[in-house]
Scaffold this motif. Structure first.
Motif, PDB file in Angstrom:
ATOM      1  N   LYS A 134     -61.341 -24.013 199.792  1.00  0.00           N
ATOM      2  CA  LYS A 134     -60.794 -22.719 200.185  1.00  0.00           C
ATOM      3  C   LYS A 134     -61.747 -21.989 201.130  1.00  0.00           C
ATOM      4  CE  LYS A 134     -57.071 -23.004 197.663  1.00  0.00           C
ATOM      5  NZ  LYS A 134     -55.749 -23.143 198.284  1.00  0.00           N
ATOM      6  N   ALA A 135     -61.115 -21.309 202.195  1.00  0.00           N
ATOM      7  CA  ALA A 135     -61.890 -20.511 203.160  1.00  0.00           C
ATOM      8  C   ALA A 135     -61.094 -19.253 203.519  1.00  0.00           C
ATOM      9  CB  ALA A 135     -62.186 -21.331 204.418  1.00  0.00           C
ATOM     10  N   LYS A 136     -61.761 -18.243 204.109  1.00  0.00           N
ATOM     11  CA  LYS A 136     -61.096 -16.996 204.502  1.00  0.00           C
ATOM     12  C   LYS A 136     -60.118 -17.277 205.642  1.00  0.00           C
ATOM     13  CE  LYS A 136     -63.609 -13.282 204.747  1.00  0.00           C
ATOM     14  NZ  LYS A 136     -64.561 -12.267 205.262  1.00  0.00           N
ATOM     15  N   CYS A 137     -58.912 -16.684 205.508  1.00  0.00           N
ATOM     16  CA  CYS A 137     -57.869 -16.907 206.525  1.00  0.00           C
ATOM     17  C   CYS A 137     -58.316 -16.334 207.868  1.00  0.00           C
ATOM     18  CB  CYS A 137     -56.559 -16.265 206.072  1.00  0.00           C
ATOM     19  SG  CYS A 137     -55.211 -16.422 207.275  1.00  0.00           S
ATOM     20  N   PRO A 138     -58.299 -17.116 208.962  1.00  0.00           N
ATOM     21  CA  PRO A 138     -58.768 -16.603 210.269  1.00  0.00           C
ATOM     22  C   PRO A 138     -57.795 -15.597 210.906  1.00  0.00           C
ATOM     23  CG  PRO A 138     -57.922 -18.832 210.486  1.00  0.00           C
ATOM     24  CD  PRO A 138     -57.915 -18.526 209.032  1.00  0.00           C
ATOM     25  N   LYS A 139     -56.555 -15.589 210.496  1.00  0.00           N
ATOM     26  CA  LYS A 139     -55.555 -14.689 211.077  1.00  0.00           C
ATOM     27  C   LYS A 139     -55.663 -13.286 210.502  1.00  0.00           C
ATOM     28  CE  LYS A 139     -53.568 -17.647 213.833  1.00  0.00           C
ATOM     29  NZ  LYS A 139     -53.647 -17.459 215.303  1.00  0.00           N
ATOM     30  N   CYS A 140     -55.727 -13.211 209.156  1.00  0.00           N
ATOM     31  CA  CYS A 140     -55.766 -11.886 208.522  1.00  0.00           C
ATOM     32  C   CYS A 140     -57.158 -11.497 208.088  1.00  0.00           C
ATOM     33  CB  CYS A 140     -54.808 -11.844 207.343  1.00  0.00           C
ATOM     34  SG  CYS A 140     -55.284 -12.962 205.989  1.00  0.00           S
ATOM     35  N   LYS A 141     -58.151 -12.342 208.386  1.00  0.00           N
ATOM     36  CA  LYS A 141     -59.540 -12.085 208.025  1.00  0.00           C
ATOM     37  C   LYS A 141     -59.720 -11.927 206.513  1.00  0.00           C
ATOM     38  CE  LYS A 141     -60.405 -11.843 212.456  1.00  0.00           C
ATOM     39  NZ  LYS A 141     -60.932 -13.045 213.128  1.00  0.00           N
ATOM     40  N   GLY A 142     -58.870 -12.601 205.768  1.00  0.00           N
ATOM     41  CA  GLY A 142     -58.986 -12.560 204.322  1.00  0.00           C
ATOM     42  C   GLY A 142     -58.272 -11.395 203.676  1.00  0.00           C
ATOM     43  N   ILE A 143     -57.560 -10.556 204.511  1.00  0.00           N
ATOM     44  CA  ILE A 143     -56.877  -9.379 203.943  1.00  0.00           C
ATOM     45  C   ILE A 143     -55.568  -9.783 203.290  1.00  0.00           C
ATOM     46  CG2 ILE A 143     -55.801  -7.159 204.500  1.00  0.00           C
ATOM     47  CD1 ILE A 143     -57.824  -6.908 206.788  1.00  0.00           C
ATOM     48  N   GLY A 144     -54.881 -10.744 203.869  1.00  0.00           N
ATOM     49  CA  GLY A 144     -53.601 -11.180 203.346  1.00  0.00           C
ATOM     50  C   GLY A 144     -52.414 -10.608 204.102  1.00  0.00           C
ATOM     51  N   SER A 145     -52.647  -9.670 205.064  1.00  0.00           N
ATOM     52  CA  SER A 145     -51.562  -9.071 205.868  1.00  0.00           C
ATOM     53  C   SER A 145     -52.038  -8.870 207.299  1.00  0.00           C
ATOM     54  CB  SER A 145     -51.110  -7.742 205.260  1.00  0.00           C
ATOM     55  OG  SER A 145     -52.204  -6.843 205.176  1.00  0.00           O
ATOM     56  N   VAL A 146     -51.062  -8.758 208.237  1.00  0.00           N
ATOM     57  CA  VAL A 146     -51.384  -8.569 209.663  1.00  0.00           C
ATOM     58  C   VAL A 146     -50.534  -7.409 210.226  1.00  0.00           C
ATOM     59  CG1 VAL A 146     -52.050 -10.968 210.022  1.00  0.00           C
ATOM     60  CG2 VAL A 146     -49.656 -10.322 210.281  1.00  0.00           C
ATOM     61  N   VAL A 147     -51.031  -6.750 211.338  1.00  0.00           N
ATOM     62  CA  VAL A 147     -50.315  -5.638 211.995  1.00  0.00           C
ATOM     63  C   VAL A 147     -49.227  -6.217 212.899  1.00  0.00           C
ATOM     64  CG1 VAL A 147     -50.519  -3.666 213.568  1.00  0.00           C
ATOM     65  CG2 VAL A 147     -52.376  -4.206 211.943  1.00  0.00           C
ATOM     66  N   VAL A 148     -47.988  -5.721 212.731  1.00  0.00           N
ATOM     67  CA  VAL A 148     -46.866  -6.214 213.553  1.00  0.00           C
ATOM     68  C   VAL A 148     -46.252  -5.116 214.443  1.00  0.00           C
ATOM     69  CG1 VAL A 148     -46.327  -8.036 211.907  1.00  0.00           C
ATOM     70  CG2 VAL A 148     -45.248  -5.808 211.638  1.00  0.00           C
ATOM     71  N   ASP A 149     -46.608  -3.804 214.184  1.00  0.00           N
ATOM     72  CA  ASP A 149     -46.023  -2.706 214.981  1.00  0.00           C
ATOM     73  C   ASP A 149     -46.782  -1.418 214.676  1.00  0.00           C
ATOM     74  OD1 ASP A 149     -44.416  -1.421 216.727  1.00  0.00           O
ATOM     75  OD2 ASP A 149     -42.555  -1.610 215.562  1.00  0.00           O
ATOM     76  N   TYR A 150     -46.416  -0.320 215.449  1.00  0.00           N
ATOM     77  CA  TYR A 150     -46.972   1.012 215.209  1.00  0.00           C
ATOM     78  C   TYR A 150     -45.814   1.990 215.109  1.00  0.00           C
ATOM     79  CZ  TYR A 150     -51.472  -0.894 216.581  1.00  0.00           C
ATOM     80  OH  TYR A 150     -52.608  -1.636 216.664  1.00  0.00           O
ATOM     81  N   LYS A 151     -45.980   3.099 214.343  1.00  0.00           N
ATOM     82  CA  LYS A 151     -44.958   4.151 214.246  1.00  0.00           C
ATOM     83  C   LYS A 151     -45.631   5.509 214.219  1.00  0.00           C
ATOM     84  CE  LYS A 151     -44.673   4.251 209.209  1.00  0.00           C
ATOM     85  NZ  LYS A 151     -43.771   4.164 208.054  1.00  0.00           N
ATOM     86  N   GLU A 152     -44.782   6.545 214.519  1.00  0.00           N
ATOM     87  CA  GLU A 152     -45.306   7.920 214.545  1.00  0.00           C
ATOM     88  C   GLU A 152     -45.805   8.306 213.171  1.00  0.00           C
ATOM     89  OE1 GLU A 152     -42.846  11.779 214.646  1.00  0.00           O
ATOM     90  OE2 GLU A 152     -43.221  11.295 216.761  1.00  0.00           O
ATOM     91  N   CYS A 153     -46.965   8.990 213.134  1.00  0.00           N
ATOM     92  CA  CYS A 153     -47.562   9.436 211.885  1.00  0.00           C
ATOM     93  C   CYS A 153     -46.700  10.534 211.282  1.00  0.00           C
ATOM     94  CB  CYS A 153     -48.981   9.935 212.139  1.00  0.00           C
ATOM     95  SG  CYS A 153     -49.779  10.569 210.656  1.00  0.00           S
ATOM     96  N   ASP A 154     -46.280  10.296 210.064  1.00  0.00           N
ATOM     97  CA  ASP A 154     -45.450  11.282 209.378  1.00  0.00           C
ATOM     98  C   ASP A 154     -46.241  12.528 209.020  1.00  0.00           C
ATOM     99  OD1 ASP A 154     -43.277   9.588 209.507  1.00  0.00           O
ATOM    100  OD2 ASP A 154     -43.725   8.648 207.568  1.00  0.00           O
ATOM    101  N   ALA A 155     -47.506  12.421 208.826  1.00  0.00           N
ATOM    102  CA  ALA A 155     -48.330  13.549 208.368  1.00  0.00           C
ATOM    103  C   ALA A 155     -48.506  14.623 209.444  1.00  0.00           C
ATOM    104  CB  ALA A 155     -49.689  13.036 207.908  1.00  0.00           C
ATOM    105  N   CYS A 156     -48.661  14.180 210.736  1.00  0.00           N
ATOM    106  CA  CYS A 156     -48.921  15.167 211.798  1.00  0.00           C
ATOM    107  C   CYS A 156     -47.796  15.249 212.803  1.00  0.00           C
ATOM    108  CB  CYS A 156     -50.238  14.844 212.492  1.00  0.00           C
ATOM    109  SG  CYS A 156     -50.205  13.256 213.373  1.00  0.00           S
ATOM    110  N   GLY A 157     -46.725  14.479 212.603  1.00  0.00           N
ATOM    111  CA  GLY A 157     -45.591  14.489 213.534  1.00  0.00           C
ATOM    112  C   GLY A 157     -45.936  13.934 214.895  1.00  0.00           C
ATOM    113  N   GLY A 158     -46.979  13.141 214.957  1.00  0.00           N
ATOM    114  CA  GLY A 158     -47.390  12.508 216.214  1.00  0.00           C
ATOM    115  C   GLY A 158     -48.351  13.333 217.028  1.00  0.00           C
ATOM    116  N   THR A 159     -48.723  14.529 216.547  1.00  0.00           N
ATOM    117  CA  THR A 159     -49.643  15.383 217.317  1.00  0.00           C
ATOM    118  C   THR A 159     -51.075  14.950 217.163  1.00  0.00           C
ATOM    119  OG1 THR A 159     -49.960  16.922 215.477  1.00  0.00           O
ATOM    120  CG2 THR A 159     -48.092  17.314 216.966  1.00  0.00           C
TER     121      THR A 159
END
Length: 753
Positions: free
Chosen positions: A2-27
């Protein structure tokens, strides 16, 4: 792996998109940071501290860190959310989960292993280093082998290396780092056979296996050593005994033809070949010489044989010794149906004794200390000792391999077996002797023997019993035509061979002396003429009467012994045995029994018999007037004598003999055909004597009476037994009167058949 995944760096998930921040409304800033008057209001203190903001600055959004956007994650397709992937443990290439190494690396490993195995095989083959035994010469060495030697001299041009006393050579080159006495491993660079010189070079090996190189010479059988004096021989055999002397170590070795003495010497009093143990199969090389009039091999080498050769040698020796141990087919001294039925057991006893002699085991004889028992022991002694001296090379073999000891009781007492085991185990420890064969004569058949027999059997000691005492109830029996041809009894569980006339329908009238003499004749037929009169002595000493007794008396007459003289011999044996006590009296008994010192026999008998009669007369003068005589209602003449009060103590005759003499005197008065029982008693013992008539007419049997009294007075600790018409009873002194009363009652209750 077993070795650390080179794609997710061992996290187990990867970034596929971005969306507007709900907390600040994008400001990118906190919405409630300022009030209408543009004054600082309700600012999150954590955010202020985090971003090090002043009171009038804009506050970034804590969720998106002022970017106005946040990342959208999905499960990593490479590791399926685990954060780890399976890779080759050698090169790190991603491989299927069910493998731990990729095909390329696996193939590479196989090639490397093959190369390593090949290298290791070559390396191991080169690690065999040979040590020459003392007999090897230059023609026995090989240029392709490594040898271990010792530096004996150093010169500027090299060091002289000795492989043994016969083979040496020069190790050339720089030898400044070596010293005299140092052991070195060398190989041969040249053999100058014409000049008898060898050149060596040092062999540098880190690890090696030492192998002994022995001179290849044909095997010699031990019985051929006489013809090989002064020659180097090889014998293969089994170690029978190891004796450490103040000088050499003496090994007794036997093969299928005989036994030889091997002398091995390193240092005075120091054990040679400490790796060799009792029972090992060994190969011995050495020179045949003579020591003390006996052939001996001076050992040059002694090595254990391999497992396969050991197995073959043991089988060869075992088969040969079994054949040699088989007794000759000789006729009995007399004609007897009982002896004929006992013949298989008697031959078996003879075979076991002969085999023990050939095996180098001590023959330990125990016999009852009366005329019958002593005749048994002496007959065996005269048959066995010549064979021990024949098959054993030691000058004092008879003292190492034969012991004869009398027993006071007519059974194998605990006191006897403790002594025998103690000496046997000590001889095994100190002198390397094997455990003995125990031969019990005129004892060993009764229940009283069982405890001692059990104790001997704990050490797996082989036991032969030759006895004529009643062994009690027959456990199994084989009857043919109304006669018993074979049976087993209680002691047979602890005895290897049991010879007893009761087992084939006989009785005690065929004495142990007769049986032992017949077995001795089977063991060594050459002693027939020497011992053929002993059964007659045993029979008269034991008051036996049967057809065989008359034939044995006739044999004694053929040697010039009258019945009267035979009786004198028996009485003198009993007389002398009293004073010898626990000593075997070898020499003295030989003279009395006319088996040695023949010129002194008549004088010895005359001297002893006069003293014997004198002491018997003295004893009878005290006892005869004090006999309590009565005729019981059933017709039995019963006689009672207190030998404690009305007999001389601590002198001959002892209480048992005294009772016998009193009984004989009463028989003379009343007649042999009368049913007479005599009981001589003391505080805690009684001695029975009875005529054959009381046995035949009333079924009188000492063993039955003892058994009944033991049941009727259990608290008295009753014990004893013997023959039907002669035996003893023991009991607790405080209950003596009650026991005697019950004995009289039991005799009085007997009725005619």
């Amino acid at each position: 792996m077993k070795a650390k995944c080179p794609k997710c760096k061992g996290i187990g998930s990867v970034v596929v998109d971005y969306k507007e921040c709900d907390a600040c409304g994008g400001t990118g800033f906190e919405e409630d940071a300022f009030d209408i008057g543009n004054h600082f209001k309700g600012v999150n203190s954590n955010a202020k501290a985090k971003f090090d903001l002043g009171g009038e600055e804009d506050i970034p959004c804590e969720v998106c860190n002022g970017k106005g956007q946040v990342e959208v994650f999905e499960e990593c397709p490479y590791c399926h959310g685990t954060g780890q992937i399976n890779v080759c443990r050698d090169c790190g290439k991603i491989i299927d989960e069910k493998y731990d190494i990729c095909p390329d690396c696996e193939e590479k490993r196989k090639v490397e292993k093959m190369k390593f195995d090949e290298f290791e095989a070559r390396r191991k083959a080169a690690r065999d280093v040979y040590v020459l035994d003392s007999l090897c010469q230059m023609k026995d060495i090989d240029k392709n082998k490594l040898y271990k030697g010792k530096i004996t001299r150093i010169e500027r041009y090299g060091a002289f290396v000795s492989l043994n006393n016969n083979v040496w050579g020069l190790m050339r080159g720089d030898v400044s780092e070596y010293h005299v006495g140092e052991e070195v491993i060398v190989f041969i660079t040249s053999i100058k056979s014409r000049e008898g010189k060898i050149d060596f070079a040092p062999a540098y090996v880190d690890a090696y296996n030492l192998k002994r190189l022995t001179k290849s010479i044909p095997r010699t059988l031990i019985d051929q050593l006489e013809k090989k004096k002064g020659q180097i021989v090889r014998i293969d055999g089994e170690v029978q005994q190891i004796q450490q002397t103040s000088g050499p170590t003496i090994f007794i070795i036997s093969d299928e033809s005989g036994t030889a003495e091997i002398a091995a010497f390193d240092k005075a009093g120091e054990r040679s070949y400490p790796e060799i143990e009792l029972g090992d199969a060994v190969q011995v090389l050495g020179e045949v010489n003579e020591h003390g009039g006996k052939t001996q091999i001076e050992s040059s080498s002694m090595t254990k044989l391999g497992e396969e050769n050991t197995r073959k040698l043991h089988k060869l020796i075992d088969d040969a010794l079994n054949k040699k141990a088989e007794p000759q087919h000789v006729d009995f001294l007399v004609k007897s149906d009982v002896l004929n039925r006992l013949k298989p057991k008697m031959r078996e006893a003879a075979r076991k004794i002969r085999r023990a002699i050939l095996d180098g085991r001590t023959i330990l004889i125990r016999h009852h200390n009366d005329a019958d028992g002593i005749c048994s022991g002496v007959a065996m002694e005269k048959a066995i000792i010549p064979l021990i001296e024949k098959y054993n090379p030691s000058n004092d073999a008879q003292y190492y391999y034969f012991k004869r000891s009398p027993s006071k009781a007519p059974f194998y007492e605990l006191e006897d077996v403790v002594k025998d085991l103690s000496f046997a185990l000590e001889d095994q420890e100190r002198h390397g002797q094997k455990l003995p064969l125990i031969v019990l004569l005129d004892n060993g058949s009764t229940e009283e023997d069982i405890v001692s027999l059990m104790q001997a059997k704990i050490y797996d000691i082989e036991i032969v019993v030759i006895d004529h005492h009643s062994p009690g109830e027959l456990l199994t029996k084989d009857e043919r035509d109304g006669e018993i041809y074979g049976a087993t009894v209680a002691v047979d569980e602890f005895v290897d061979t049991h010879v007893n006339p009761y087992l084939v329908g006989g009785d005690s009238q065929l004495t142990a002396g007769a049986l032992a003499t017949e077995v001795a004749h089977l063991i060594n037929p050459n002693v027939k003429d020497l011992i053929m009169h002993l059964p007659a002595v045993a029979a008269l000493g034991d008051r036996a009467e049967c057809g065989e007794v008359y034939q044995y008396l006739q044999l004694a007459a053929e040697k010039g012994f009258t019945k009267q003289h035979i009786l004198k011999i028996a009485e003198c044996v009993d007389f002398e045995a009293y004073f010898l006590r626990f000593m075997n009296g070898r020499g003295i008994m030989d003279t009395i029994l006319a088996v040695d010192n023949f010129d002194k026999h008549e004088k010895m008998i005359d001297a002893l018999y006069k003293e014997y009669q004198k002491r018997v007369d003295t004893q009878l003068k005290a006892t005869i007037p004090n006999i309590r005589k009565t005729q019981l209602e059933n017709g039995i003449y019963f006689n009672l004598i207190d030998v404690e009060k009305y007999a001389h103590k601590f002198t001959f005759p002892a209480p048992g003999k005294t009772c016998g003499f009193v009984h004989d005197r009463i028989i003379k008065e009343l007649g042999e055909d009368k049913p007479i029982v005599t009981l001589g008693h003391g505080p805690d013992f009684g001695v029975f004597r009875a005529t054959d008539a009381v046995n035949e007419q009333y079924g009188f049997n000492v063993n039955d009476i003892v058994t009944v009294i033991a049941e009727r007075v259990p608290q008295a600790g009753v014990d004893g037994g013997g023959h039907e018409c002669a035996g003893s009873i023991k009991y607790i002194e405080g209950l003596g009167e009650e026991v005697l009363y019950k004995v009289v009652e039991e005799i009085q209750s007997l009725s005619k058949k």
